[in-house]
Design an enzyme around this catalytic site. Sequence first.
Site, mmCIF file in Angstrom:
data_model
loop_
_atom_site.group_PDB
_atom_site.id
_atom_site.type_symbol
_atom_site.label_atom_id
_atom_site.label_comp_id
_atom_site.label_asym_id
_atom_site.label_seq_id
_atom_site.Cartn_x
_atom_site.Cartn_y
_atom_site.Cartn_z
ATOM 1 C CG ASP A 121 -1.674 -0.961 1.221
ATOM 2 O OD1 ASP A 121 -2.592 -1.315 0.008
ATOM 3 O OD2 ASP A 121 -2.147 -1.906 2.538
ATOM 4 C CG ASP A 130 -6.624 -1.381 -1.481
ATOM 5 O OD1 ASP A 130 -7.207 -2.824 -1.733
ATOM 6 O OD2 ASP A 130 -5.364 -1.079 -0.373
#
Length: 160
Positions: A114, A128
């Site tokens: 991330d 995402d």
Amino acid sequence: MRRALFAITALISAVIALAIEPVARKHLSGSNEIDLGVARLRLAYNSGVAFSLGDRLPSAVIISLTALVTVGIAVYAWRSIPQSRWVAVIGFALIVAGAASNVVDRALDEQVTDYFHTGWWPTFNLADTYLTCGFILVVMSLLFESTRRSEPEIERPRFE
């Protein structure tokens, strides 16, 4: 035509998300951060699924379950898109691309990379974002379709 759009959009989107992962790892390693104003690019790893749920489970379990869910969504989308609106086709493609990208990333590293950090939301990645935007597009398409079906039929004047 819709299936081709679905496949091409999902493939290109997944490739882009997966191509960004090693770049993020390389340039954001250590304490490197890039301020984007609204958000920051900051490296983080997630061994669980959404919001780190299941992060204590063995990675093989998480990979298997998320891959199974991804395949299920892809099959549902593939069967649904011939009757779906274009917006839903793009939405399904983004959902499949985001889910598949995260599965591949997790299969390679046993965790998801991330890099978007807002400070008020858990750190996330492009995959995402695809999942979220795809879900919004599919829901919008369904809502639009349901409101069209619930409207009474209006008789059109005939000009003869």
